[in-house]
Design an enzyme around this catalytic site. Structure first.
Site, PDB file in Angstrom:
ATOM      1  N   ASN A 140      21.879  20.481  40.986  1.00 21.20           N
ATOM      2  CA  ASN A 140      22.882  20.404  39.667  1.00 21.20           C
ATOM      3  C   ASN A 140      22.868  21.750  39.277  1.00 21.20           C
ATOM      4  O   ASN A 140      22.353  22.456  38.698  1.00 21.20           O
ATOM      5  CB  ASN A 140      22.152  19.611  38.653  1.00 21.20           C
ATOM      6  CG  ASN A 140      23.041  19.430  37.456  1.00 21.20           C
ATOM      7  OD1 ASN A 140      24.297  19.916  37.518  1.00 21.20           O
ATOM      8  ND2 ASN A 140      22.607  18.409  36.656  1.00 21.20           N
ATOM      9  N   ARG A 156      25.733  17.336  42.135  1.00 19.74           N
ATOM     10  CA  ARG A 156      26.179  16.760  41.167  1.00 19.74           C
ATOM     11  C   ARG A 156      27.641  17.688  40.958  1.00 19.74           C
ATOM     12  O   ARG A 156      27.634  18.896  40.811  1.00 19.74           O
ATOM     13  CB  ARG A 156      25.510  16.974  39.886  1.00 19.74           C
ATOM     14  CG  ARG A 156      26.389  16.584  38.653  1.00 19.74           C
ATOM     15  CD  ARG A 156      25.677  16.795  37.369  1.00 19.74           C
ATOM     16  NE  ARG A 156      26.571  16.209  36.289  1.00 19.74           N
ATOM     17  CZ  ARG A 156      26.465  16.521  35.137  1.00 19.74           C
ATOM     18  NH1 ARG A 156      25.872  17.856  34.911  1.00 19.74           N
ATOM     19  NH2 ARG A 156      27.301  16.377  34.139  1.00 19.74           N
ATOM     20  N   HIS A 169      29.679  11.339  32.742  1.00 18.94           N
ATOM     21  CA  HIS A 169      28.325  10.596  32.941  1.00 18.94           C
ATOM     22  C   HIS A 169      28.158   9.375  33.856  1.00 18.94           C
ATOM     23  O   HIS A 169      27.288   8.605  33.720  1.00 18.94           O
ATOM     24  CB  HIS A 169      27.901  10.082  31.494  1.00 18.94           C
ATOM     25  CG  HIS A 169      27.647  11.094  30.417  1.00 18.94           C
ATOM     26  ND1 HIS A 169      27.919  11.126  29.198  1.00 18.94           N
ATOM     27  CD2 HIS A 169      26.585  12.405  30.678  1.00 18.94           C
ATOM     28  CE1 HIS A 169      27.345  11.969  28.534  1.00 18.94           C
ATOM     29  NE2 HIS A 169      26.847  13.073  29.435  1.00 18.94           N
ATOM     30  N   ARG A 195      29.127  19.429  20.376  1.00 22.95           N
ATOM     31  CA  ARG A 195      30.330  19.133  20.483  1.00 22.95           C
ATOM     32  C   ARG A 195      30.948  18.039  19.405  1.00 22.95           C
ATOM     33  O   ARG A 195      30.142  16.996  19.028  1.00 22.95           O
ATOM     34  CB  ARG A 195      30.622  18.525  21.889  1.00 22.95           C
ATOM     35  CG  ARG A 195      30.760  19.494  23.057  1.00 22.95           C
ATOM     36  CD  ARG A 195      30.628  18.624  24.434  1.00 22.95           C
ATOM     37  NE  ARG A 195      29.772  18.932  25.281  1.00 22.95           N
ATOM     38  CZ  ARG A 195      29.427  18.353  26.237  1.00 22.95           C
ATOM     39  NH1 ARG A 195      29.956  17.176  26.646  1.00 22.95           N
ATOM     40  NH2 ARG A 195      28.011  18.479  26.968  1.00 22.95           N
ATOM     41  N   VAL A 241      18.209  10.583  23.098  1.00 25.27           N
ATOM     42  CA  VAL A 241      18.173   9.872  21.705  1.00 25.27           C
ATOM     43  C   VAL A 241      18.400   8.366  21.961  1.00 25.27           C
ATOM     44  O   VAL A 241      17.606   7.815  21.143  1.00 25.27           O
ATOM     45  CB  VAL A 241      19.452  10.218  21.093  1.00 25.27           C
ATOM     46  CG1 VAL A 241      19.602   9.700  19.772  1.00 25.27           C
ATOM     47  CG2 VAL A 241      19.619  11.774  20.821  1.00 25.27           C
ATOM     48  N   GLU A 252      19.624  10.299  36.798  1.00 24.80           N
ATOM     49  CA  GLU A 252      20.532  10.781  37.555  1.00 24.80           C
ATOM     50  C   GLU A 252      20.582  11.353  39.041  1.00 24.80           C
ATOM     51  O   GLU A 252      21.350  11.354  39.787  1.00 24.80           O
ATOM     52  CB  GLU A 252      21.495  11.841  36.780  1.00 24.80           C
ATOM     53  CG  GLU A 252      22.106  11.068  35.397  1.00 24.80           C
ATOM     54  CD  GLU A 252      22.773  12.099  34.396  1.00 24.80           C
ATOM     55  OE1 GLU A 252      21.827  12.612  33.499  1.00 24.80           O
ATOM     56  OE2 GLU A 252      23.968  12.161  34.454  1.00 24.80           O
TER      57      GLU A 252
HETATM   58  P1  ADP Z   1      20.433  15.948  28.267  1.00 24.00           P
HETATM   59  O1  ADP Z   1      21.686  15.484  27.875  1.00 24.00           O
HETATM   60  O2  ADP Z   1      20.439  17.511  28.279  1.00 24.00           O
HETATM   61  O3  ADP Z   1      19.934  15.513  29.692  1.00 24.00           O
HETATM   62  P2  ADP Z   1      18.442  14.307  27.122  1.00 24.00           P
HETATM   63  O4  ADP Z   1      18.805  13.121  27.551  1.00 24.00           O
HETATM   64  O5  ADP Z   1      17.032  14.767  27.532  1.00 24.00           O
HETATM   65  O6  ADP Z   1      19.416  15.465  27.000  1.00 24.00           O
HETATM   66  O7  ADP Z   1      18.462  14.264  25.366  1.00 24.00           O
HETATM   67  C1  ADP Z   1      18.318  15.331  24.706  1.00 24.00           C
HETATM   68  C2  ADP Z   1      18.400  14.755  23.203  1.00 24.00           C
HETATM   69  O8  ADP Z   1      17.447  13.756  22.947  1.00 24.00           O
HETATM   70  C3  ADP Z   1      17.641  15.896  22.227  1.00 24.00           C
HETATM   71  O9  ADP Z   1      18.843  15.770  20.983  1.00 24.00           O
HETATM   72  C4  ADP Z   1      16.634  15.419  21.667  1.00 24.00           C
HETATM   73  O10 ADP Z   1      16.453  15.852  20.417  1.00 24.00           O
HETATM   74  C5  ADP Z   1      16.839  13.882  21.691  1.00 24.00           C
HETATM   75  N1  ADP Z   1      15.298  13.294  21.731  1.00 24.00           N
HETATM   76  C6  ADP Z   1      14.330  13.501  22.655  1.00 24.00           C
HETATM   77  N2  ADP Z   1      13.215  12.824  22.165  1.00 24.00           N
HETATM   78  C7  ADP Z   1      13.608  12.391  21.114  1.00 24.00           C
HETATM   79  C8  ADP Z   1      12.733  11.374  20.232  1.00 24.00           C
HETATM   80  N3  ADP Z   1      11.400  11.235  20.436  1.00 24.00           N
HETATM   81  N4  ADP Z   1      13.432  11.274  19.017  1.00 24.00           N
HETATM   82  C9  ADP Z   1      14.594  11.410  18.972  1.00 24.00           C
HETATM   83  N5  ADP Z   1      15.295  12.129  19.553  1.00 24.00           N
HETATM   84  C10 ADP Z   1      15.041  12.384  20.888  1.00 24.00           C
END
Ligand code: ADP
Length: 399
Positions: free
Chosen positions: A9, A90, A179, A240, A330, A383
């Site tokens: 990636n 990717r 995505h 964003r 999240v 992914e």
């Molecule tokens: P990416 O899109 O870079 O793959 P992720 O899917 O890992 O990112 O998501 C990152 C987001 O998830 C960040 O905003 C992070 O704060 C949030 N996050 C990770 N763990 C938790 C948690 N335990 N509670 C709330 N938010 C979380």
């Protein structure tokens, strides 16, 4: 025949890689090369539960991939061309040209290059990754897996913007969505978890990570998604803005004299949670909200409300809904966000179970109440595994 796939990636200044078994998803090693082209870069290679990190200048993508291969040599596992079934890449934007993954050849590189205007931040880096990997692994099939491919099933009325014909026909301006690899993985896993055939399951899938989007998936096929021509449209994200009035561009330009580049930068990099609360990390926003911070509370509310609106809109788009599925950092980990976005929707048949929702877990699981007409699921996305799985499928088909 080996099932081993190296997934790459390539981002604007980073390279992520994972060596895995494309059938089982079992990872042998993974890593990241960050700050490519800067004075000092970092390579982290993870294998057998250990991280090997080194700081050094990484000149370009070729240097990055060579450094990664060097890390395989030094820390394992051994990786040689004969032992790889494919290298899976990717690629962010496939325009309306790719609804499925493809084996990389010279023609494909030219086509991806033609698509650069649609994804000026992402496609050039992806292209570089494809070129370098072809040079370093000349005997291994390279497969491009497009982020946009899954959404090529959207009907015309969903992907068409109400803009003049020339924009749409000559400049390919339409909604594409992103995505897609995550949606393909998550919707299949969700149907398995529900014990329903995928082609008879309708879901709203919420991919809530740093980037965030929603998709309406009807019988396994995307019929709408919140990201559009670019990954800026839709939900509130880390940095964003998501949806906004398109006239804001003209307004900022006329009133403040901002250039289009200034406005783009602000909407991509300085907006979203960062613009609202001064932090782009959802966890930090949550913690500050719990401590009573007003800006963080507003950021959380705007984020959750946007998700809730899309759930309602896509429920209507699908007509009949079997599941709401959450993924991304999240979606997987924030019980508060799930409760704020989906609470009080029992009239729509959506009922969370408070204790299931609040129980921390890293597994795919049901968080709705037993009587909930619409199941609510949390399904961790993968992914890299999906890219490896699709790459293997293409290579097997080509044999
Ligand atoms: P990416 O899109 O870079 O793959 P992720 O899917 O890992 O990112 O998501 C990152 C987001 O998830 C960040 O905003 C992070 O704060 C949030 N996050 C990770 N763990 C938790 C948690 N335990 N509670 C709330 N938010 C979380």
């Amino acid at each position: 025949m080996t099932e081993r796939v190296l997934v790459l990636n390539a981002g604007s200044s980073s390279l992520k890689y994972r060596l895995l078994d494309g059938s089982t998803g079992a990872a042998e090693a993974s890593g990241t090369v960050e700050r490519i082209g800067e004075e000092s870069g970092t390579l982290t290679h993870s294998v057998g539960g250990e991280d090997h990190t080194e700081e050094r200048h990484v000149a370009d993508f070729e240097d990055a991939l060579r450094s990664a291969l060097d890390a395989f040599d030094r820390h394992g596992p051994a990786i040689d061309q004969g032992g790889l079934a494919a290298v899976g890449h990717r690629v962010v934007h496939g325009g309306d040209l790719f609804a499925a993954p493809v084996v990389v050849d010279d023609r494909l590189l030219t086509t991806v290059e033609d698509l650069v205007p649609l994804a000026p931040l992402h496609n050039p880096a992806n292209l570089e990754g494809l070129r370098v990997a072809r040079r370093l692994f000349p005997d291994v099939p390279q497969v491009a897996v497009f982020d946009t491919a899954f959404h090529q099933t959207m009907p015309e009325h969903a992907y068409t913007y109400a803009v003049p014909l020339a924009w749409r026909e000559e400049h390919r301006i339409r909604r594409y969505g992103f995505h897609g690899t995550s949606y393909a993985f998550v919707s299949r896993r969700a149907a398995e978890l529900l014990g329903r055939p995928l082609d008879d399951t309708n879901m709203v899938v919420l991919h809530l990570g740093n980037g965030a989007s929603a998709a309406a998936v009807l019988g396994g096929r995307s019929v709408d998604t919140s990201m559009g021509l670019t990954p800026l449209e839709g939900l509130v994200m880390g940095t964003r803005s998501g949806d906004l009035d398109p006239a804001i561009h003209g307004h900022l330009h006329r009133e403040l004299g901002w250039s289009l580049d200034d406005i783009d930068r602000a909407l991509y990099r300085e907006s979203g949670l960062l613009g609202l609360a001064g932090a782009n990390d959802f966890r930090e926003v949550s913690q500050r909200r719990a401590a009573g911070d007003a800006a963080a509370t507003l950021a959380f509310d705007v984020y959750a409300y946007r998700v809730r609106k899309y759930v309602g809109a896509y429920y209507a788009a699908l007509g009949e809904l079997h599941a709401v599925v959450l993924t991304g950092g999240v979606g997987q980990h924030s019980a508060e966000l799930r409760a704020a976005a989906l609470g009080g929707l029992f009239r729509l048949g959506i009922e969370l179970d408070a204790s299931r929702n609040e129980a921390p877990s890293h597994d795919a699981r049901v968080v709705s109440a037993d009587g909930s007409e619409v199941a609510v699921l949390v399904v961790p996305t993968d992914e890299e595994w999906e890219i490896a799985r699709q790459a293997l499928e293409v290579v097997r088909g080509a044999r």
